[in-house]
Design a protein around this motif. Sequence first.
Motif, PDB file in Angstrom:
ATOM      1  N   LEU A 179      57.616  77.870  19.430  1.00 26.09           N
ATOM      2  CA  LEU A 179      58.621  77.579  20.300  1.00 26.09           C
ATOM      3  C   LEU A 179      58.410  76.094  21.019  1.00 26.09           C
ATOM      4  O   LEU A 179      57.407  75.694  21.172  1.00 26.09           O
ATOM      5  CB  LEU A 179      58.531  78.383  21.500  1.00 26.09           C
ATOM      6  CG  LEU A 179      59.835  78.164  22.954  1.00 26.09           C
ATOM      7  CD1 LEU A 179      60.705  78.923  22.921  1.00 26.09           C
ATOM      8  CD2 LEU A 179      58.884  78.153  24.354  1.00 26.09           C
ATOM      9  N   GLY A 180      59.652  75.246  20.817  1.00 29.37           N
ATOM     10  CA  GLY A 180      59.547  74.204  21.446  1.00 29.37           C
ATOM     11  C   GLY A 180      58.398  73.076  20.520  1.00 29.37           C
ATOM     12  O   GLY A 180      58.051  71.923  21.121  1.00 29.37           O
ATOM     13  N   GLY A 181      58.314  73.231  19.432  1.00 27.39           N
ATOM     14  CA  GLY A 181      57.481  72.495  18.620  1.00 27.39           C
ATOM     15  C   GLY A 181      57.960  71.003  18.490  1.00 27.39           C
ATOM     16  O   GLY A 181      58.996  70.889  18.103  1.00 27.39           O
ATOM     17  N   GLY A 182      57.211  70.064  18.912  1.00 29.69           N
ATOM     18  CA  GLY A 182      57.609  68.689  18.662  1.00 29.69           C
ATOM     19  C   GLY A 182      58.589  68.296  19.655  1.00 29.69           C
ATOM     20  O   GLY A 182      59.271  66.884  19.771  1.00 29.69           O
ATOM     21  N   MET A 183      58.720  69.198  20.676  1.00 26.99           N
ATOM     22  CA  MET A 183      59.575  68.739  21.829  1.00 26.99           C
ATOM     23  C   MET A 183      59.417  67.500  22.524  1.00 26.99           C
ATOM     24  O   MET A 183      58.430  66.992  23.083  1.00 26.99           O
ATOM     25  CB  MET A 183      59.454  69.908  23.020  1.00 26.99           C
ATOM     26  CG  MET A 183      60.589  69.942  24.168  1.00 26.99           C
ATOM     27  SD  MET A 183      60.277  71.450  25.101  1.00 26.99           S
ATOM     28  CE  MET A 183      61.540  70.858  26.189  1.00 26.99           C
ATOM     29  N   SER A 184      60.690  66.684  22.667  1.00 26.82           N
ATOM     30  CA  SER A 184      60.676  65.302  23.086  1.00 26.82           C
ATOM     31  C   SER A 184      61.490  65.219  24.416  1.00 26.82           C
ATOM     32  O   SER A 184      61.535  64.226  25.075  1.00 26.82           O
ATOM     33  CB  SER A 184      61.296  64.294  22.361  1.00 26.82           C
ATOM     34  OG  SER A 184      60.610  64.467  20.896  1.00 26.82           O
ATOM     35  N   GLY A 185      62.056  66.341  24.876  1.00 26.99           N
ATOM     36  CA  GLY A 185      62.813  66.254  26.258  1.00 26.99           C
ATOM     37  C   GLY A 185      63.423  67.646  26.335  1.00 26.99           C
ATOM     38  O   GLY A 185      63.555  68.487  25.488  1.00 26.99           O
ATOM     39  N   GLY A 186      64.024  67.744  27.583  1.00 24.92           N
ATOM     40  CA  GLY A 186      64.857  68.937  28.071  1.00 24.92           C
ATOM     41  C   GLY A 186      63.922  69.864  28.302  1.00 24.92           C
ATOM     42  O   GLY A 186      62.879  70.082  28.709  1.00 24.92           O
ATOM     43  N   GLU A 187      64.437  71.326  28.462  1.00 29.69           N
ATOM     44  CA  GLU A 187      63.873  72.314  29.043  1.00 29.69           C
ATOM     45  C   GLU A 187      63.932  73.470  28.466  1.00 29.69           C
ATOM     46  O   GLU A 187      64.944  73.809  27.745  1.00 29.69           O
ATOM     47  CB  GLU A 187      64.273  72.714  30.611  1.00 29.69           C
ATOM     48  CG  GLU A 187      64.029  71.473  31.538  1.00 29.69           C
ATOM     49  CD  GLU A 187      64.539  71.730  32.915  1.00 29.69           C
ATOM     50  OE1 GLU A 187      64.711  73.039  33.288  1.00 29.69           O
ATOM     51  OE2 GLU A 187      64.572  71.087  33.651  1.00 29.69           O
ATOM     52  N   ILE A 188      62.935  74.578  28.185  1.00 20.61           N
ATOM     53  CA  ILE A 188      63.076  75.579  27.580  1.00 20.61           C
ATOM     54  C   ILE A 188      62.378  76.717  28.523  1.00 20.61           C
ATOM     55  O   ILE A 188      61.333  76.586  29.151  1.00 20.61           O
ATOM     56  CB  ILE A 188      62.069  75.955  26.430  1.00 20.61           C
ATOM     57  CG1 ILE A 188      62.741  74.998  25.271  1.00 20.61           C
ATOM     58  CG2 ILE A 188      62.332  77.430  25.870  1.00 20.61           C
ATOM     59  CD1 ILE A 188      62.217  74.838  23.857  1.00 20.61           C
ATOM     60  N   HIS A 189      63.093  77.512  29.113  1.00 20.47           N
ATOM     61  CA  HIS A 189      62.783  78.853  30.056  1.00 20.47           C
ATOM     62  C   HIS A 189      62.740  80.182  29.368  1.00 20.47           C
ATOM     63  O   HIS A 189      63.855  80.629  28.801  1.00 20.47           O
ATOM     64  CB  HIS A 189      63.603  78.674  31.274  1.00 20.47           C
ATOM     65  CG  HIS A 189      63.493  77.421  32.000  1.00 20.47           C
ATOM     66  ND1 HIS A 189      62.827  77.398  33.099  1.00 20.47           N
ATOM     67  CD2 HIS A 189      63.992  76.371  31.831  1.00 20.47           C
ATOM     68  CE1 HIS A 189      62.884  76.248  33.780  1.00 20.47           C
ATOM     69  NE2 HIS A 189      63.726  75.741  32.955  1.00 20.47           N
ATOM     70  N   VAL A 190      61.542  80.564  29.278  1.00 23.91           N
ATOM     71  CA  VAL A 190      61.596  82.038  28.535  1.00 23.91           C
ATOM     72  C   VAL A 190      60.977  83.338  29.619  1.00 23.91           C
ATOM     73  O   VAL A 190      60.094  83.121  30.248  1.00 23.91           O
ATOM     74  CB  VAL A 190      60.416  81.944  27.445  1.00 23.91           C
ATOM     75  CG1 VAL A 190      60.361  83.321  26.505  1.00 23.91           C
ATOM     76  CG2 VAL A 190      60.613  80.964  26.492  1.00 23.91           C
ATOM     77  N   GLY A 191      61.870  84.179  29.608  1.00 24.29           N
ATOM     78  CA  GLY A 191      61.607  85.467  30.636  1.00 24.29           C
ATOM     79  C   GLY A 191      60.557  86.310  30.174  1.00 24.29           C
ATOM     80  O   GLY A 191      59.758  86.562  31.080  1.00 24.29           O
ATOM     81  N   GLY A 192      60.330  86.147  28.984  1.00 25.86           N
ATOM     82  CA  GLY A 192      59.172  87.205  28.113  1.00 25.86           C
ATOM     83  C   GLY A 192      58.082  86.458  27.864  1.00 25.86           C
ATOM     84  O   GLY A 192      57.646  85.513  28.443  1.00 25.86           O
ATOM     85  N   ASN A 193      57.707  86.921  26.630  1.00 30.04           N
ATOM     86  CA  ASN A 193      56.464  86.345  26.206  1.00 30.04           C
ATOM     87  C   ASN A 193      56.630  85.628  25.071  1.00 30.04           C
ATOM     88  O   ASN A 193      57.948  85.416  24.433  1.00 30.04           O
ATOM     89  CB  ASN A 193      55.322  87.511  25.548  1.00 30.04           C
ATOM     90  CG  ASN A 193      55.305  88.618  26.898  1.00 30.04           C
ATOM     91  OD1 ASN A 193      55.150  88.138  27.905  1.00 30.04           O
ATOM     92  ND2 ASN A 193      55.307  89.877  26.258  1.00 30.04           N
ATOM     93  N   VAL A 194      55.541  84.646  24.594  1.00 28.10           N
ATOM     94  CA  VAL A 194      55.911  84.053  23.045  1.00 28.10           C
ATOM     95  C   VAL A 194      54.439  84.148  22.496  1.00 28.10           C
ATOM     96  O   VAL A 194      53.503  84.799  22.890  1.00 28.10           O
ATOM     97  CB  VAL A 194      55.532  82.308  23.799  1.00 28.10           C
ATOM     98  CG1 VAL A 194      57.043  82.007  24.425  1.00 28.10           C
ATOM     99  CG2 VAL A 194      54.668  81.832  24.316  1.00 28.10           C
TER     100      VAL A 194
END
Length: 270
Positions: free
Chosen positions: A161-176
């Motif tokens: 999830l979000g590999g190489g992320m350079s900005g923005g937002e990720i919200h996960v309610g459960g597990n990764v």
Amino acid sequence: MNEVILRPKGSIDIMVEAEVINPDIFAGKTKGEIGQLIVWQGSKQLSLSEFFDVDGSARAAADMKIIIEGDVSRVKHIGHGMKAGEIVIDGSAGMHVGSEMIGGSILVKGNAGSWAGMEMKGGTLHITGNTGDHVGCAYRGSWRGMNGGKIIIDGSAKSQLGGGMSGGEIHVGGNVENFAGIRMNSGLIVVKGDAIRGAGAQMSGGTFVVCGKIRQFSPGFDYMGTEKNPKIGETVLSGEFGKFTGDFAISKNPKGILFTSEEANEGVGK
């Protein structure tokens, strides 16, 4: 807001690639013109109307809602690169939903396949179910993942999830699962549940929060202290969180920040 409704005609065997399901491409077209847009199924070029009944006509993209009434988990690239408008999917979506999107919003009332929001630049992608691997990630051969926008996953996500992320937002309610936030250099990831291993591995910037347990903590992070109810931008966390910086495995001066729940990870990484 004018609406265009797509009703799936039946089950799909070979996956369909349908970048044309996009308010920017539908804009100004009649029902018949939308139905004649070309999609790919394997090596064949077919019309969209082979797979969907189309109802409504489209005006400007910014004033348009595309509603897909049913499961399209065998349809890829819905909303790919969209700049404006809204897509609502009353069911699950296939791979690459919202990839490279720049603006507008997509709501998936179900699960989404891998690569959702890949290299996303703006807009909002909300998935009420679970997702596959590589959400918000860089594509193969690239190092830069999403750099803007917001991805909300009410359920759980798989790996990278979000590999190489350079900005923005990720919200996960459960597990990764594994290597969430790998090579992240900016932006925010918040995981309400647990992570298996490699959380924030090789991150050089940005902020990663795990509210649950990290099963295998990455060794390249240094403990900075404990914060109570830390606030990160507009996100307020509840409880005590250990604050770490890293990943020193790739740099002598990394600027990545990893928050972990003290309650769920007592003594871990210190």
